[in-house]
Structures are given as structure tokens and as C-alpha cells.
Design a protein around this motif. Structure first.
Motif, short mmCIF file in Angstrom:
data_model
loop_
_atom_site.label_atom_id
_atom_site.label_comp_id
_atom_site.label_asym_id
_atom_site.label_seq_id
_atom_site.Cartn_x
_atom_site.Cartn_y
_atom_site.Cartn_z
N THR A 1 0.86 -1.18 0.00
CA THR A 1 0.00 0.00 0.00
C THR A 1 0.91 1.24 0.00
OG1 THR A 1 -0.07 0.32 2.38
CG2 THR A 1 -1.62 -1.28 1.45
N SER A 2 0.30 2.40 0.00
CA SER A 2 1.11 3.63 0.02
C SER A 2 1.81 3.82 1.36
CB SER A 2 0.22 4.84 -0.30
OG SER A 2 -0.76 5.00 0.72
N ALA A 3 1.44 3.03 2.36
CA ALA A 3 2.14 3.10 3.65
C ALA A 3 3.47 2.35 3.62
CB ALA A 3 1.25 2.52 4.76
N ASP A 4 3.71 1.64 2.53
CA ASP A 4 4.88 0.75 2.49
C ASP A 4 6.11 1.39 1.88
OD1 ASP A 4 3.91 -1.66 3.68
OD2 ASP A 4 2.64 -1.97 1.93
N LYS A 5 6.10 2.69 1.69
CA LYS A 5 7.24 3.32 1.02
C LYS A 5 8.55 3.02 1.76
CE LYS A 5 9.02 7.76 -0.56
NZ LYS A 5 8.83 9.23 -0.53
N GLY A 6 8.53 3.17 3.08
CA GLY A 6 9.74 2.92 3.87
C GLY A 6 10.16 1.46 3.79
N VAL A 7 9.19 0.57 3.89
CA VAL A 7 9.47 -0.87 3.79
C VAL A 7 10.16 -1.17 2.46
CG1 VAL A 7 8.41 -3.15 3.70
CG2 VAL A 7 7.47 -1.41 5.25
N ILE A 8 9.61 -0.63 1.41
CA ILE A 8 10.13 -0.94 0.07
C ILE A 8 11.52 -0.37 -0.12
CG2 ILE A 8 9.78 -0.44 -2.40
CD1 ILE A 8 6.70 -0.67 -1.73
N LEU A 9 11.71 0.88 0.29
CA LEU A 9 13.04 1.51 0.13
C LEU A 9 14.10 0.73 0.90
CD1 LEU A 9 12.51 5.39 0.41
CD2 LEU A 9 13.34 4.08 -1.56
N PHE A 10 13.78 0.39 2.14
CA PHE A 10 14.79 -0.28 2.96
C PHE A 10 15.10 -1.68 2.43
CE2 PHE A 10 16.32 -2.81 6.54
CZ PHE A 10 17.34 -2.01 7.01
N ASN A 11 14.06 -2.42 2.08
CA ASN A 11 14.29 -3.79 1.61
C ASN A 11 15.01 -3.80 0.27
OD1 ASN A 11 13.32 -5.14 3.85
ND2 ASN A 11 11.20 -5.07 3.13
N ARG A 12 14.75 -2.79 -0.55
CA ARG A 12 15.48 -2.67 -1.81
C ARG A 12 16.98 -2.45 -1.53
NH1 ARG A 12 12.44 1.52 -5.31
NH2 ARG A 12 10.79 -0.06 -5.37
N LEU A 13 17.26 -1.64 -0.53
CA LEU A 13 18.65 -1.40 -0.14
C LEU A 13 19.30 -2.70 0.36
CD1 LEU A 13 21.03 0.52 0.53
CD2 LEU A 13 19.90 1.00 2.72
N VAL A 14 18.56 -3.43 1.18
CA VAL A 14 19.09 -4.71 1.69
C VAL A 14 19.39 -5.64 0.52
CG1 VAL A 14 18.50 -6.81 2.97
CG2 VAL A 14 17.94 -4.55 3.94
N GLU A 15 18.45 -5.74 -0.40
CA GLU A 15 18.66 -6.64 -1.55
C GLU A 15 19.87 -6.21 -2.35
OE1 GLU A 15 17.10 -9.41 -1.99
OE2 GLU A 15 15.55 -9.12 -0.47
N LYS A 16 19.99 -4.92 -2.55
CA LYS A 16 21.11 -4.41 -3.35
C LYS A 16 22.45 -4.73 -2.67
CE LYS A 16 23.04 -0.17 -4.10
NZ LYS A 16 22.94 1.26 -3.84
N LEU A 17 22.52 -4.47 -1.38
CA LEU A 17 23.77 -4.74 -0.66
C LEU A 17 24.06 -6.24 -0.63
CD1 LEU A 17 23.44 -2.22 2.33
CD2 LEU A 17 24.98 -2.04 0.35
N ALA A 18 23.01 -7.03 -0.40
CA ALA A 18 23.20 -8.48 -0.33
C ALA A 18 23.64 -9.03 -1.68
CB ALA A 18 21.92 -9.15 0.14
N ARG A 19 23.04 -8.51 -2.75
CA ARG A 19 23.45 -8.95 -4.10
C ARG A 19 24.91 -8.59 -4.35
NH1 ARG A 19 18.65 -7.26 -6.16
NH2 ARG A 19 19.61 -5.27 -6.74
N GLY A 20 25.27 -7.37 -3.93
CA GLY A 20 26.65 -6.94 -4.11
C GLY A 20 27.61 -7.87 -3.38
N GLU A 21 27.24 -8.27 -2.19
CA GLU A 21 28.10 -9.19 -1.43
C GLU A 21 28.17 -10.54 -2.12
OE1 GLU A 21 26.41 -9.34 2.44
OE2 GLU A 21 27.05 -7.32 2.98
N ALA A 22 27.03 -11.00 -2.59
CA ALA A 22 26.98 -12.31 -3.25
C ALA A 22 27.85 -12.29 -4.50
CB ALA A 22 25.55 -12.67 -3.58
N ALA A 23 27.84 -11.18 -5.17
CA ALA A 23 28.65 -11.07 -6.40
C ALA A 23 30.13 -10.92 -6.07
CB ALA A 23 28.16 -9.89 -7.22
N GLY A 24 30.43 -10.91 -4.81
CA GLY A 24 31.84 -10.82 -4.44
C GLY A 24 32.33 -9.39 -4.40
N ALA A 25 31.49 -8.46 -4.80
CA ALA A 25 31.90 -7.07 -4.80
C ALA A 25 31.80 -6.52 -3.38
CB ALA A 25 31.01 -6.26 -5.73
#
Lengths: 351, 351, 351
Positions: A322-346
Motif C-alpha cells: 500500500t502507500s504506507a509501504d514506502k519505507g518498507v520498500i526503500l529499505f528492503n530494496r537497499l538490503v537486496e542491493k547490498l546483499a546482491r553486491g556481497e553475493a557477487a563478491g563485490a
């Protein structure tokens, strides 16, 4: 569900670990013994003896070292075995993993990623018992739910109107309005004014309408740092609904530090402190606030553990944001990005 | 192990669901919230919010609607979301599954199959508290065993001689003789005379030899409807061992309705009522019978849960039917046939 | 993790199984009912009725037979069904597996391998309550750990210095010295002198330095038989550190028989007896020793169950043997060899 490894996770409270004592905790599925040598140094090691896999957390501190109490192997703070009773030769592979550990803001922070990348500057600026500005109480709670569901809960305070109507006494306004959300390098900032309503429970003598300011940062890996205060009605408008001058607060200034530590798939530990600013309360108010917190965090636990059970019983669980989820989405996107970066060895983690 | 989906399953007792209240139940592995709006209408919905999968059974009834108490989404009785706090647009996919529900004979019946096929005429003719002919008590029991094992138990009363020798006081005759079994369109009928023996426990003052008539229907999905009575010795023979004229019964006429609801793989809920005909007893006799039932159904539970544990620990469990299993085999064959028909997409369910 | 099937496993204490009684135990994952007919003969059968898999351990002894108390099938001691109530024909396949059982040394021994190979001569020479030389007490303990971890514990007494420093009062010498280990056809022998130290706890009035002799055999499938005694200082040297003349013991001569039975993957039952030689103690000393044993075996249980949890949480658990592991390695190599031989179909078991 991903978690960032290159991050500082709270393993416990400094004050709960006396010299010569040990505590066992599992973080991201890895069993860890945190112990304090007799000299006062806290250390985090893999909680699994190299010999026959007994947990070192059942061990005995001996000076700066920790002895496995099954067959007596002695471990130095760096994880190396320094004694095998009755045996002269110590094999080179006789060592357990050691984890970077820093004590700061009353918490024991353990780094779960590459040791070379362990930068204490990445420790979130929590407020500990050593801060003279606040009178804090503390608590903790174990969840039969994965950490991310607790993070999601803390990233969207629209739930206050429903889950916490009794404990915090939050009005429907929390659900019906949206805060300002700003991305941070390692998290998000959530700011809001609730205007023209009485103070929430615990803000004694503030039953007349006022403007309530609330701001928190939610930071990797799952740390909430929040403050706020009550202001004269009209202050929000006068500030253009931006941050107020905290010195103008009429009351209700508190600080809470909260940390969510993923134990294992499906379980987490939740650490929290809360209390008034010295200019806005005393130990009695702190105790009242902690009573409210215990009630409120129990309400979250009931809901989140029930949510976890539903998710676990659902073949292909899908959410509908919902529109209340902006913070949830932003933060989880950041987590995914950082986790992907780690997985890629970067090693993409600098602040 | 198959179950029929196009059938009415008992979700609870009407009297246990007050207006404005909710109950949570899992049927065939699907989490369902049954709730009664403030107007009195009972409704069954998927117990899983579309937003973040919190259970609606932790929700709050508001008029005819149900509000999720995590972030406040409001659901209409048809499953559609009618309000998202702080958000104007409601997406078309914002709805949960709704289940046909009928209240009849004091039970809440939920249809687990295709909604278009939900025919109330398929509800088994149980006897409820609204029937003036019987003075009923009720109970329920949760099983750590799959529903089919309880059905099997109820389809073969030879177990009375062993499992219930103490509670019902059943003689060995129950195991050593075979009832008459007749197929029904959606079940089987089991009829028998036990002749020349004293009445069973609870049939007060009938310690002399008599002829005991017993008949029950066991119906899809797992509903037992049983009556019977005590007759003068010789009545069975005089009837050619067919059904007696119930008006000639000397005592012991009771009615029991029992329903087995499969919760999940490996668990079930068992609902039952029992009591004397108004001409053969009173509330005191009903209470005595319920005491006996509690004891007896506890005996079944011990045996069936133990059986379930053995089956779960057996790699390739095989049964060896005996001549007592005719009812079990007929009924389970019917279940398999109906379930296969449903799986094949053939809507083969008319009465 | 392999176990030998062609071996006698302890299922319980003879004295705990009265005539007409049953006990249920799972050995190597197989559910077994051990029961004693009214004539006194103990019998072991598969604990699973051929009819609908109810456990026979819920059954009723009738003379020499055992009746399943679900639907009344009657089993003879050889496992054959000899009665199906209400049915004349008994199918040929109506039988459950029977296990060879021998009562000896106060234990019920069940043979888990090929019946033809069941040789009572392979039963370890434990000391039972029928042996007039010892005054014994008994106990048992269920472990949430696999049997092999308990065997490993019993095969290496270096743990006494750490796990049992309080209970047995064992010195560090147990960990810092190595016993003499000798292979036996179905196990190993472990012998050692601890010289010039006071007696351990329970060896009353032996607080002066003495030489302690200890010897035990650890035998397939997991049976420890141990004796020892206290001798005048210098005896060990005088014996060339070989076995002493037990008649010269000044005190502390006891005998303990211990058996580890693998129940299922991850669980085990531990049976033990212990007590003084009649020349070295009385019932009061036995009770004191049993108190110490209860404390000590509780210490083992804490450590081994914790070890089991760590192993279960470790993806690819690896041990790093030390020089204390000679007995562990020899015995487990023997188990693997025997188990491989069985798997290969070669009946290589003669003593």
C-alpha cells in the motif's frame, strides 16, 4: 529473504556480560559464543569446538582464554587452539572462526561479513546508558519470526493505530497520514508531525491538543534510532512541517534505540532501550514508559508471529503493498542491493 | 490420502460465535476466519490479509465488515477490501477468497469446493439444539491425527469391544458379529441388533437382557448421525432383524451427531453432540451420557493418535483389512471416487 | 552414521517388566513391543498391528498371547495372528516380525539382526542383580542425541577432568595422561593407573594419595563394563603398570554396567547400574555412588545434547581427532567394518 553480512549485528548488552562469563547466540544461522576474558576484553568466536563440535559457550574462561569443557581444548581470543591436554603437537587447522566485535553504546556489536571490511564507523549511533542526556531502561524479546518481518513492522508506523491503540494510545492519524521518508546511505529517515491531538500515553499532563514531532532512522542491518517531542499547537505549521528546534519542546522528549538480530531462519531477537530526556522526565517516567513498551512490543509479537505462521503455511506468499509501504520498500530494496553486491563478491560497503 | 472438496465441513458451533466475534480454523490446509457481523450474519473468508498476510482472525468486526488489525485494511463479507487507511485507490486484486457458509442444525458449515456447486441440500441432516425431540450436550476434541483415521474408527464399531469396554461397557458381541451395511448416495448406513444382552452404560435400570437396536449413517465428508434404542428381548427376531418401530422402544433412545473436520495433514477437529430423546431421559441423563462420551472419545484419541504416530514412522504403511472393514472400504472408495472426479474437473456431485 | 544390526541391544530391565505387562521401545528406528506373558516368558514383537497399524504396546496380555486393543486381533509370541474376532479365516500374511530376546544379567536383550545369527554367546558379560559379589543400583536416561555420541563419550575418559570435575571429582590427570587401549574381537579394553592421587568422590576415607586402577571393556553395540580399585601407593609401579591382583585392593572396588541403545536418529536410551563389591561397601555406599552417578550422567547429557544440536546445525560436520581419541577411532572403525559386512550381505559376526 536476504540479509546483509557486511554489517554490525547486536549480540547483547555489554552490562549483561561480566568478566569471565559467556553468552551463546546464533546470528544469521551461525552459532557464536561471545565471552569476556578476565581482563575485560569481549570476544566473539564460532561456538563449535574443532575437536568434536561441543559448544564453547559451555566452556570456562581462563584468563584471556576460553577452555572447551568437554575434553579441555583451550582457545585464545583469536580462535586458535593453544592447548590440547595430554598432546604436545597442535595442528595448524586447530582454530575456530573469530568475529570482529566492538562494544559501543552499551551494545556488543558483531560483524558478520569479511573481517577486512569491518569498519566501526558503520556502527549505528545508538544511545547507550553512558549518554548523560537520557534516562534509559532496556528489554529484549525473542521472536518465532524472521527478522525481516520485524524490520517491516518498524519501517511502517501505520500499524500504531491498530496494533497499539491500547498501549501507546495512538490515534487513527498514524494510519491515515503519511510521514516524510528520506533515503540515507545505509537506511532511511522517517519524519512526521501529528498535529492538534493530545499526547500519547506516558506523556503525563499533556492531554490538551499539541503538535507531536517524531523522527527516526532505520539503519542496516535493522536498527531503529528514534526521538521526538511535544510542541505547542501550531509549531508544525510554523516549521513548514520540517524538523523543529528541539529546545522548544514542551515535553515528551525521549530516545529509543532498537535492534533486530536475525538468529536463524524463522527466529530473531529484539533488543530495545527507551527513556526520557533528563529535562523531560525521571526514573519513574522511564519505568512507566518501559511498562508501556513491554505491553506494546508484546502486541507486535502476537501479530508478527501470527503473520509468520500464515506465511509459512502459504505455498507462494505474495504481498500487496500500500502507500504506507514506502519505507518498507526503500529499505528492503537497499538490503537486496547490498546483499546482491556481497553475493557477487563485490565488496561494496563503504559508508 | 484424498478428501472431497465439494462438501460441507463443520467449522464450529453456531452458539460459540457471538455477533462481532471471530474464530480461526484451518480446513483442508486452508486458513479460514469465520466471523459474525454485528447484524448476525456468519461469514467465512480466507484468513490471510492481501497486504502482508496477517491473519484476519486477529481482526475487529465493524458493522458488517472485518478490519485487519495490523495496518487497518477493511474487508466486506464478500472478501473485497473496502478501505485502505490513508489511500484512496483500492486495487482490483485487493480481495480474499470467500467460502460459502450455511448455519444449520447448530453447526457452521463451510463449503470447500467450487462456489457454484455449493448446494445446501447436501448438508447432512444432523440434529441440532433446535430439535425439540432431543436433550443434547456438545463437545469437541482436537486430534494430532488425520481425519481419515477418525472416519475409519467411526465406520467400524468392532472397536467398541476393546477401546470402549470400560466407558460404553460394550460387550465382545460388537466385535464378533457384523452389522448390515447399505451404500447411500453420499455415504453408508450401518444397522445392527445386539440381542439378549443388558443395556450399555448410561441406560439406567436396563440391566436385564434386552435387544439393542443401533443405526447410523456416515456421510460425506465425515459426519455420523446415529440413533437406536432398547427393546424387549425377542423384538429383533420379530422384526426379522430389520428396523424396529421406534415407538416400541422401552428406553435408551438417544441421538448423536458427530463431525470430523480435517484441519491439516495430520490434524483434525472432532465435533459431537449426544443426548436422550425427551421421552427417554432428561438433562441429568444427558450429563451422564456426556461424561461417558468424554471418557470414550478420549479412549479413541489415545488409540488413533498412537496409530497415527506408527503410520508416520512406517516407510510404506500397508493395512490388512478384515471382514469388519466393509464400511471402511465402501466409504473410502466413495471418497476416492468423488475426489478423483473433482480432480478430473468433472463436477460429479449432485445428490 | 552406521550401527551394527547383528548385536544384542538392551531394551530394558527384567525387573521392570512384570508378567502380563508391556513396554514400548524403538530400537534403530523400529518400533518394538516387549511383553511378558502370564507364564513369565518375555517376547519382542514389531509394535504395529497388521490390520490398521495400531501399536500392540497398547494391547492386553492374555495368557501367552497379546491382543491388539483397537479391533481385537490376537497375536501369539511368534508374531502370528491367532484370532480375528468375528472372522474364521486368518490370512497367511497376518503376522508381525518377531525379534530374538534373551534375559540375562538383569537386562532384556533384543537381537536386531538376522534371526538365524542370534547367538546368546555374543551377549556382553554384564553384572546383574543376581551377582552376589556386588551391591548394585540402577538408573536410565533418555538422550536427545544419537547413540554414537554417547559411545564416543564413554570411549574417551579424558572428559572426566572437565565434565565431571565436580561430580566424580576427577583430577586433570585423566585428561593429561593416556590409558592403555587393546582391541578385542567385539570392542576395546581401556586400562589405566592414576598414581599418587587421593581417591575420587565416594571412596570414603581414602583421601591420602593412592594408586587407582581402572579397567573397562566397551563392546558392540555400545556396552561398557568397568571395574577398578584403590591400591597402596607404589602398586602400579610394582605391577609394571599392568593389571593388579584385585585381592590386594584397599578399597574402592566397584562394578558398573552401562548400555547405550539407539532409539531413533537423534535419540538414545542409556541404562546403567553401579555399586560396590560386597567386600568394599554396603547399600549406603551404593546409594551415595548412585547419587554421584545421577549428577555425573546429567553433566554428560547437558554436554552431549548440546554437541548434538551443534552438529545438527552444521552443514558438513567434521571432527579433528586428538591423541585422546584412540579408543573412539578403534571402536568406530570396528562398527563401520561390521556394518559394512552386514550391508554387503556377508554374515560376518562370529565372535
Amino acid at each position: 529473504m536476504s540479509y546483509v553480512r557486511n554489517a554490525w549485528y547486536v549480540a547483547g548488552w555489554s552490562q549483561d556480560l561480566a568478566a569471565g562469563e559467556r553468552l551463546a547466540i546464533t546470528i544469521l544461522g551461525e552459532p557464536i559464543v561471545v565471552w569476556r576474558g578476565e581482563g575485560g576484553q569481549a570476544v566473539a568466536l564460532e561456538d563449535r569446538c574443532v575437536h568434536r563440535l561441543a559448544p564453547l559457550s559451555l566452556g570456562r574462561c581462563e584468563g584471556a582464554n576460553l577452555r572447551c569443557m568437554y575434553h579441555g581444548l583451550l582457545f585464545a581470543p583469536d580462535g586458535r587452539v593453544v592447548e590440547i591436554p595430554g598432546q604436545d603437537l597442535i595442528p595448524a587447522q586447530a582454530r575456530v572462526k573469530s568475529y570482529p566485535l566492538v562494544e559501543r553504546h552499551s551494545w556488543l556489536w558483531v560483524w558478520m561479513g569479511a573481517a577486512a571490511a569491518a569498519d566501526p564507523a558503520l556502527i549505528p549511533p545508538a544511545v547507550g546508558f553512558d549518554d548523560p542526556a537520557y534516562i534509559l531502561g532496556k528489554g529484549q524479546l525473542d521472536y518465532a519470526a524472521e527478522a525481516r518481518l520485524i524490520n517491516d513492522n518498524l519501517l511502517d508506523f501505520s500499524h500504531l493505530s491498530y496494533v497499539h491503540a491500547n498501549s501507546f494510545g495512538s490515534s487513527e492519524t498514524w494510519a491515515r497520514t503519511r510521514p516524510k521518508i528520506t533515503p540515507l546511505p545505509r537506511g532511511i529517515r522517517v519524519e512526521r508531525w501529528i498535529t492538534g491531538e493530545p499526547g500519547m500515553r506516558g506523556h503525563v499532563g499533556q492531554d490538551d491538543p499539541l503538535d507531536r514531532w517524531s523522527t527516526y532512522d532505520f539503519l542496516i542491518p535493522g536498527v531503529l534510532l528514534m526521538t521526538g517531542g511535544n510542541f505547542a499547537e501550531g509549531t508544525a505549521a510554523a516549521c513548514g512541517f520540517g524538523p523543529p528546534d528541539m529546545a522548544q519542546a514542551q515535553g515528551g522528549v525521549t530516545f529509543t534505540s532498537q535492534a533486530v538480530t536475525p538468529l536463524d531462519k524463522g527466529s530473531a531477537r529484539y533488543f530495545f532501550s527507551w527513556g526520557p530526556h533528563v529535562d523531560h522526565g525521571d526514573a519513574a517516567l522511564r519505568d512507566m514508559l518501559m511498562g508501556i513498551a513491554d505491553q506494546a512490543f508484546g502486541e507486535d509479537k502476537v501479530m508478527i508471529e501470527a503473520q509468520q505462521r500464515v506465511i509459512a503455511a502459504t505455498p507462494d506468499p505474495q504481498v500487496m503493498p500500500t502507500s504506507a509501504d514506502k519505507g518498507v520498500i526503500l529499505f528492503n530494496r537497499l538490503v537486496e542491493k547490498l546483499a546482491r553486491g556481497e553475493a557477487a563478491g563485490a565488496a561494496t560497503l563503504a559508508a
